[in-house]
Enzyme design. Structure first.
Site, PDB file in Angstrom:
ATOM      1  CE1 TYR A 133      47.753  37.496  29.825  1.00 28.30           C
ATOM      2  CE2 TYR A 133      47.457  39.747  29.070  1.00 28.30           C
ATOM      3  CZ  TYR A 133      47.356  38.391  28.846  1.00 28.30           C
ATOM      4  OH  TYR A 133      46.861  37.929  27.655  1.00 28.30           O
ATOM      5  CE  LYS A 161      44.414  36.056  30.501  1.00 26.62           C
ATOM      6  NZ  LYS A 161      44.036  36.986  29.403  1.00 26.62           N
TER       7      LYS A 161
END
Length: 298
Positions: A133, A161
């Site tokens: 992330y 992500k």
């Protein structure tokens, strides 16, 4: 397992200072109606820093039986200490979740080598798949593409992500990524652009609202139908813009409560109630995006 499609990073409903578990159940049931890729819990949208360990575990225990293998469920785990993140993952291992969304270490501002060692260490805490992330405007560290490519060699790190905020970096990531390395858009205003460049889907907070339209957008862009994608995006973009006039998830919770999916728009401090000005912007955007309103009534 290659992740594709639209994933919703769940808000955490609150009421009178407590987690509103009934609203959470209603929100999950609502999202189960749609062909989403899955759900993500305890990310930025879920106000994870405002939740106790006990509240997070209760939410997981309520969610798993409701989804009953109908959707993938990933848990977001972040922290400034590699050991703390590793221990948090181990604590979740008793649940049959599908994987983890692991944030870059925040506040500490490590080197890129430190980021690599961080992810290599926490990846050992589980055999389940993990997503990187990258959200530098919150964590204070940007994960470079070279670092992401190096981490793609870790067996259970399946992708990223991408919330880097730099379209040039995102486009290079998509162009040069190793085969089989998933890239999910994580910044709602950039969703159309990153899908056009070949992202595998997105983790999209705005998709709490009319998820079928976001699912359609992802599919038509994957099919190469740019004209249809542009038409869908032109309808959704005003809503996305309105939702992010204040820090997430203030706007999203307001919209969900306005449409009776959750009971209250309440967030935990230091997030504050939505301003009247921005509430009016969201109301107007919901009316503009008639497909959103009709979907939420169904």
């Amino acid at each position: 397992m290659a992740l594709k499609g639209i994933y919703v990073p769940l808000v955490t409903p609150f009421r009178h200072g407590e987690v509103d578990y009934e609203s959470h159940d209603r929100l999950v049931d609502y999202l189960l109606q749609y062909d989403l890729g899955g759900l993500m819990m305890f990310g930025t949208t879920g106000e994870f820093l405002a939740l106790s360990d006990s509240e997070m575990h209760q939410l997981v225990e309520r969610t798993l039986p409701r989804i009953s293998d109908r959707l993938l469920l990933y848990l977001a785990v972040s922290g400034g200490s590699s050991l703390a993140v590793e221990n948090a993952i181990r604590a979740f291992e008793k649940y049959s979740v599908d994987g983890y969304l692991v944030g870059s270490p925040y506040y500490i501002k490590p080197t890129q080598e430190g980021v690599i060692l961080h992810y290599k260490q926490v990846a050992k805490a589980s055999k389940r798949n993990m997503l990187i992330y990258n959200i530098p405007f919150r964590s204070a560290i940007n994960i470079s593409n070279e670092t992401a490519f190096a981490l793609s060699e870790v067996p259970n790190i399946e992708g990223i992500k991408d919330v880097c905020g730099d379209l040039e970096q995102s486009f290079e990531l998509l162009t040069r990524r190793p085969q089989g390395f998933t890239v999910l858009a994580g910044q709602d205003p950039h969703l159309f652009s990153t899908l056009a460049y070949g992202a595998d889907g997105g983790i999209v907070a705005s998709a709490h609202l009319a998820p079928e339209k976001f699912i359609e957008l992802d599919q038509v862009m994957r099919d190469g139908d740019l004209n249809r994608g542009r038409a869908l995006w032109s309808n959704l973009q005003p809503l996305i813009s309105a939702l992010y006039q204040e820090p997430s998830p203030i706007g999203i919770k307001y919209a969900l409560s306005k449409l009776k999916i959750i009971e209250s728009p309440e967030c935990r401090l230091p997030l504050t109630p939505i301003t009247k000005k921005n509430a009016a912007l969201i109301d107007s955007a919901l009316k503009f995006s008639g497909n959103v309103r009709s979907a939420l009534k169904s």
